[in-house]
Design an enzyme around this catalytic site. Structure first.
Site, PDB file in Angstrom:
ATOM      1  N   VAL A 156      -8.856 -10.840  -5.176  1.00 12.33           N
ATOM      2  CA  VAL A 156      -8.718  -9.002  -4.665  1.00 12.33           C
ATOM      3  C   VAL A 156      -7.098  -9.213  -4.927  1.00 12.33           C
ATOM      4  O   VAL A 156      -7.961  -9.582  -3.062  1.00 12.33           O
ATOM      5  CB  VAL A 156      -9.180  -8.328  -4.703  1.00 12.33           C
ATOM      6  CG1 VAL A 156      -9.586  -6.928  -4.836  1.00 12.33           C
ATOM      7  CG2 VAL A 156     -11.190  -8.690  -5.071  1.00 12.33           C
ATOM      8  N   GLU A 157      -6.784  -8.776  -4.717  1.00 11.80           N
ATOM      9  CA  GLU A 157      -4.844  -8.458  -3.588  1.00 11.80           C
ATOM     10  C   GLU A 157      -5.224  -7.130  -2.951  1.00 11.80           C
ATOM     11  O   GLU A 157      -5.463  -6.386  -3.495  1.00 11.80           O
ATOM     12  CB  GLU A 157      -3.568  -8.573  -4.458  1.00 11.80           C
ATOM     13  CG  GLU A 157      -3.408  -9.540  -4.569  1.00 11.80           C
ATOM     14  CD  GLU A 157      -1.747  -9.880  -5.576  1.00 11.80           C
ATOM     15  OE1 GLU A 157      -0.831 -10.254  -5.218  1.00 11.80           O
ATOM     16  OE2 GLU A 157      -2.117  -8.977  -7.015  1.00 11.80           O
ATOM     17  N   VAL A 158      -5.361  -7.599  -1.107  1.00  9.71           N
ATOM     18  CA  VAL A 158      -5.880  -6.352  -0.891  1.00  9.71           C
ATOM     19  C   VAL A 158      -4.397  -6.396   0.060  1.00  9.71           C
ATOM     20  O   VAL A 158      -3.875  -7.285   0.522  1.00  9.71           O
ATOM     21  CB  VAL A 158      -6.440  -7.077  -0.325  1.00  9.71           C
ATOM     22  CG1 VAL A 158      -6.534  -5.860   1.412  1.00  9.71           C
ATOM     23  CG2 VAL A 158      -8.211  -7.119  -0.377  1.00  9.71           C
ATOM     24  N   VAL A 190       1.574  -9.380  -5.481  1.00 14.69           N
ATOM     25  CA  VAL A 190       2.453 -10.731  -5.595  1.00 14.69           C
ATOM     26  C   VAL A 190       2.553 -11.058  -7.463  1.00 14.69           C
ATOM     27  O   VAL A 190       3.408 -11.340  -7.714  1.00 14.69           O
ATOM     28  CB  VAL A 190       1.836 -12.087  -4.526  1.00 14.69           C
ATOM     29  CG1 VAL A 190       1.596 -13.908  -5.025  1.00 14.69           C
ATOM     30  CG2 VAL A 190       2.199 -11.240  -3.215  1.00 14.69           C
TER      31      VAL A 190
END
Ligand SMILES: NC(=O)c1ccc[n+]([C@@H]2O[C@H](COP(=O)([O-])OP(=O)(O)OC[C@H]3O[C@@H](n4cnc5c(N)ncnc54)[C@H](O)[C@@H]3O)[C@@H](O)[C@H]2O)c1
Length: 310
Positions: free
Chosen positions: A154-156, A192
């Site tokens: 999970v990109e935070v 990203v």
């Protein structure tokens, strides 16, 4: 109402991503209220949640009671009903700026003051999505990868105004779910992985359009090479190990910069290569490189034979 001690969560939007989030939250023991205006909401939850829970690796390993966990999910009739006593609200509605802005302003009206508000957006930063909120500093991005209940990342990502303590709470929450959250150091549209994906898919479509390969051949080319490689090491460690004694700077100067020019992009500057070299020495010290190569090779052998077996 203070909610941080509750185990109530909300998912807004029950499409591909929201259904998967609901399953993950339920599997970790949270109560989940799901709101979506789709008329078949109860049916789709019934058809998906237990199945997805059964596919979560940790649930499989623990042999947990899937049907009991699926009971943690219920239908909400409105955004207000879903979010009013939730400690975390995960939005997974359509990827449209106006939609997200209006929805987050609405969620803010009904959410508890200490509730975490999180968007699953694939590319809209929270400083944009939160523009109509009174206090957007508690809106964060928690961007999963499809299918979220199987892929770990999970990109935070947070706006500059967001306090690190909010980010820490969200990172802990996802870690508790069994995810691998990674915090981005600054906001960028597309985050990203989708930026990397966009460049790759653009070039893949170009190669098909040019008749170099057809679509199925392109997918096979990728699966039999970069797919396996990138399941075990990232593109920059791969460059570092591929450069041998010259490391990442050797690889970039002697191999990759020429290829980058071939595909019509601007080659890396000397400063950019120096930055990669410095970071590679910190992240992957020279004395560990032989071990990293052995690990890469073991994992790739395991993957290649495992993929053939499934
Ligand atoms: N599909 C992916 O691969 C993927 C991966 C990561 C993140 N995301 C992001 O997750 C979000 C959801 O994507 P998706 O693929 O699940 O989309 P989707 O179209 O499958 O689901 C969106 C859901 O939102 C619902 N919806 C519409 N209006 C609503 C409203 N007013 N309130 C609540 N729900 C409403 C729709 O009925 C639909 O079920 C997007 O922001 C997307 O960028 C998608």
């Amino acid at each position: 109402m203070s909610t941080q001690t509750t185990k109530n969560t909300a998912v807004i939007g029950a499409g591909v991503i929201g259904l998967s989030w609901a399953a993950m939250f339920a599997a970790a023991g949270y109560q989940v209220r799901v709101y979506d205006p789709r008329p078949d909401l109860a049916d789709i939850l019934h058809a998906s949640v237990a199945l997805y829970i059964s596919q979560i690796p940790a649930v499989q390993n623990a042999g947990a009671d899937v049907n009991a966990l699926a009971q943690n999910v219920s239908v909400a009739q409105s955004v207000e009903e879903a979010v009013c006593d939730a400690m975390l609200i995960q939005e997974a509605g359509p990827e449209k700026i106006e939609f997200k802005q209006a929805l987050f302003a609405q969620i803010e009206q009904f959410a508890a003051p200490d509730a975490m508000i999180v968007s699953s957006s694939s590319g809209i930063p929270s400083s944009v999505a939160g523009l109509k909120m009174r206090d957007a500093s508690r809106l964060l991005i928690g961007h999963p990868f499809n299918p979220p209940h199987i892929l770990p990342l999970v990109e935070v990502c947070a706006a500059p105004s967001t306090a690190q303590r909010h980010i820490d709470v969200l990172m802990d929450f996802y870690t508790h779910l069994g995810k691998k959250p990674i915090q981005l150091h600054k906001e960028i549209k597309g985050f990203v992985v989708n930026r990397l994906q966009a460049v790759l898919i653009r070039e893949a479509a170009f190669l098909v359009e040019q008749g170099v390969v057809n679509m199925a051949e392109l997918d096979e080319l990728f699966k039999q090479s970069l797919g396996v490689r990138y399941a075990t090491i990232g593109p920059l460690l791969s460059s570092c190990l591929g450069g041998g004694a010259g490391g990442v700077s050797g690889f970039m100067n002697h191999i990759m910069n020429g290829l980058i020019e071939t595909v019509g992009q601007t080659p890396l500057s000397a400063a950019s290569i120096d930055l990669l070299e410095t970071q590679s020495q910190e992240a992957y010290p020279a004395e560990l490189r032989a071990q990293l190569i052995q690990k890469r090779d073991r994992q790739q052998i395991w993957l290649v034979s495992g993929l053939e077996a499934v």
